[in-house]
Design an enzyme around this catalytic site. Structure first.
Site, short mmCIF file in Angstrom:
data_model
loop_
_atom_site.label_atom_id
_atom_site.label_comp_id
_atom_site.label_asym_id
_atom_site.label_seq_id
_atom_site.Cartn_x
_atom_site.Cartn_y
_atom_site.Cartn_z
N THR A 122 12.13 42.09 20.81
CA THR A 122 12.69 42.67 19.73
C THR A 122 13.05 41.69 18.43
O THR A 122 12.90 41.62 17.38
CB THR A 122 13.94 43.43 20.13
OG1 THR A 122 13.61 44.68 21.00
CG2 THR A 122 14.87 44.07 18.86
N GLY A 139 16.85 42.10 54.42
CA GLY A 139 17.70 42.58 53.08
C GLY A 139 19.09 43.03 53.35
O GLY A 139 19.80 42.83 52.35
N ASP A 168 22.56 40.30 19.22
CA ASP A 168 22.35 41.52 19.92
C ASP A 168 23.26 41.27 21.20
O ASP A 168 23.71 40.07 21.29
CB ASP A 168 20.90 41.67 20.44
CG ASP A 168 20.55 43.20 20.46
OD1 ASP A 168 21.64 44.12 20.80
OD2 ASP A 168 19.42 43.61 20.42
N HIS A 196 27.18 47.01 27.18
CA HIS A 196 26.26 47.50 26.32
C HIS A 196 26.63 48.84 25.44
O HIS A 196 26.23 48.79 24.50
CB HIS A 196 24.82 47.91 27.08
CG HIS A 196 23.69 48.56 26.24
ND1 HIS A 196 23.00 47.72 25.37
CD2 HIS A 196 22.94 49.60 26.07
CE1 HIS A 196 22.05 48.27 24.69
NE2 HIS A 196 21.90 49.53 25.24
N ASP A 233 18.85 46.69 14.79
CA ASP A 233 18.78 48.12 15.01
C ASP A 233 20.16 48.68 14.32
O ASP A 233 21.08 47.95 14.41
CB ASP A 233 18.30 48.85 16.06
CG ASP A 233 19.22 48.44 17.23
OD1 ASP A 233 20.27 48.58 17.24
OD2 ASP A 233 18.54 48.18 18.39
N THR A 246 12.92 40.67 27.28
CA THR A 246 11.39 39.85 26.93
C THR A 246 11.46 39.10 25.70
O THR A 246 10.63 38.24 25.43
CB THR A 246 10.32 40.85 26.83
OG1 THR A 246 10.96 41.71 25.51
CG2 THR A 246 10.41 41.92 27.80
N LYS A 269 14.07 49.93 13.87
CA LYS A 269 13.26 49.77 14.77
C LYS A 269 12.69 50.93 15.71
O LYS A 269 13.53 51.79 15.65
CB LYS A 269 13.35 48.63 16.12
CG LYS A 269 14.27 49.02 16.92
CD LYS A 269 14.91 47.96 17.96
CE LYS A 269 15.77 48.38 19.19
NZ LYS A 269 16.19 47.38 20.02
#
Length: 338
Positions: free
Chosen positions: A247, A58, A239, A150, A189, A244, A212
């Protein structure tokens, strides 16, 4: 006779000259090689040769393969999956460039995953975005260029300059050319309501807001209500990212029940975990737009996902930074407020 000024005085000093600009140099880490090449092509420069290698246990090794002394280097390296490997590689590249006497190192981070950890909203948790910001500065970055953090206030975690680009400009340009009638922008949201409103202004459309509830750290959400009129309208859900897709899909299902016509989605960062692409492909979404800030995907993309390139936006920002002109002039809504 008046005394001469003390050269050691701590009073304000006016810098009457600009430091010489080094050669504009673009370098690609392992995270975004295709985007880096597209940016270099937009700027009419070649990528600086370099190599990164990960050993079997690694350990990450990086090396620059030509002289960068005195150059202004723009290192393209996103922090996305594998998040920790990409982040450590980013730090090692910055350190290597500073030790190689680059004049200025700008960390170009198309997607900064740890931006989600921007506050201490639970007991005994880390503010991960702040830790990462400190590490980037300690490694030696002179500047950061990124897209759609974000939380925009994360810029304040850095003491070096941060230039923040917005994916909604390239996405809205693309959508506008589609001439979709009765279009309404929808935020999933209240947390994204301000950004959705800015998106709506670019498209000249109304905006509605979803409500939500997320019960835990999973991606499972429950859409409770939609504030605004959607019956008979074509909707575009907006968004900053999706992992996933749940939403967006849950919101699309609610909108359909309320009488909406075609439903689109637009996100800047298509993080897309295992199974997300297939889930979106089978969803009520007619089309989902996302940019190429994350270019390596786990699963093949379905026909209803369209990727919009952002190399031009990053190249324009890099040119402005290098030429010492205003980056804010790239944003139409910023110009309109002057």
């Amino acid at each position: 006779m008046p005394s001469s000024p003390n050269p050691l005085s701590r009073g304000p000093r006016v810098q009457s000259f600009q430091p010489p600009q080094g050669d504009l140099t673009i370098m690609a880490g392992s995270g975004n090689p295709l985007l880096a090449q597209a940016i270099a092509d937009e700027l009419g420069v070649r990528l600086t040769p370099c190599e990164a290698h990960q050993f079997s246990e690694g350990n990450i090794f990086v090396r620059i393969l030509e002289n960068v002394r005195g150059r202004d280097v723009y290192l393209i390296q996103g922090v996305h999956s594998p998040v920790n490997d990409n982040f450590v590689e980013l730090l090692f590249w910055i350190d290597a460039l500073k030790r190689a006497s680059a004049q200025q190192v700008t960390a170009v981070i198309p997607f900064f995953s740890y931006a989600k950890g921007d506050k201490k909203d639970e007991p005994r948790v880390s503010i991960r975005a702040r830790v990462c910001a400190d590490a980037i500065e300690v490694a030696g970055a002179d500047r950061v260029l990124t897209m759609d953090l974000h939380s925009p206030q994360i810029q304040g975690f850095f003491s070096v300059p941060v230039d923040h680009l917005y994916g909604r400009h390239v996405i809205s340009d693309h959508i506008r050319k589609m001439n979709i009638e009765n279009l309404v922008v929808c935020s999933p949201d209240v947390g994204f309501a301000k950004e959705a409103s800015d998106f709506a202004k670019l498209l000249g459309t109304p905006v509605v807001i979803g409500n939500k509830m997320r019960k835990d750290h999973s991606e499972t959400v429950e859409v409770l209500e939609v504030i605004g009129e959607v019956a008979g309208k074509n909707i575009i859900l907006v968004d900053d990212f999706t992992i996933t897709g749940r939403t967006l899909i849950s919101m699309a299902e609610v909108l359909k029940k309320k009488g909406a016509n075609d439903i689109y989605a637009a996100v800047t960062h298509g993080v897309l975990s295992k199974g997300a692409a297939e889930r979106i492909g089978k969803s009520p979404l007619k089309k989902m737009f996302m940019t190429d800030t994350i270019e390596a995907q786990i699963d093949p993309l379905p026909d209803n996902i369209e990727v919009i390139p952002v190399a031009h936006s990053f190249a324009a920002a890099i040119r402005s930074i290098h030429d010492r002109t205003s980056v804010s002039t790239l944003f139409p809504e910023k110009r309109s407020k002057k």
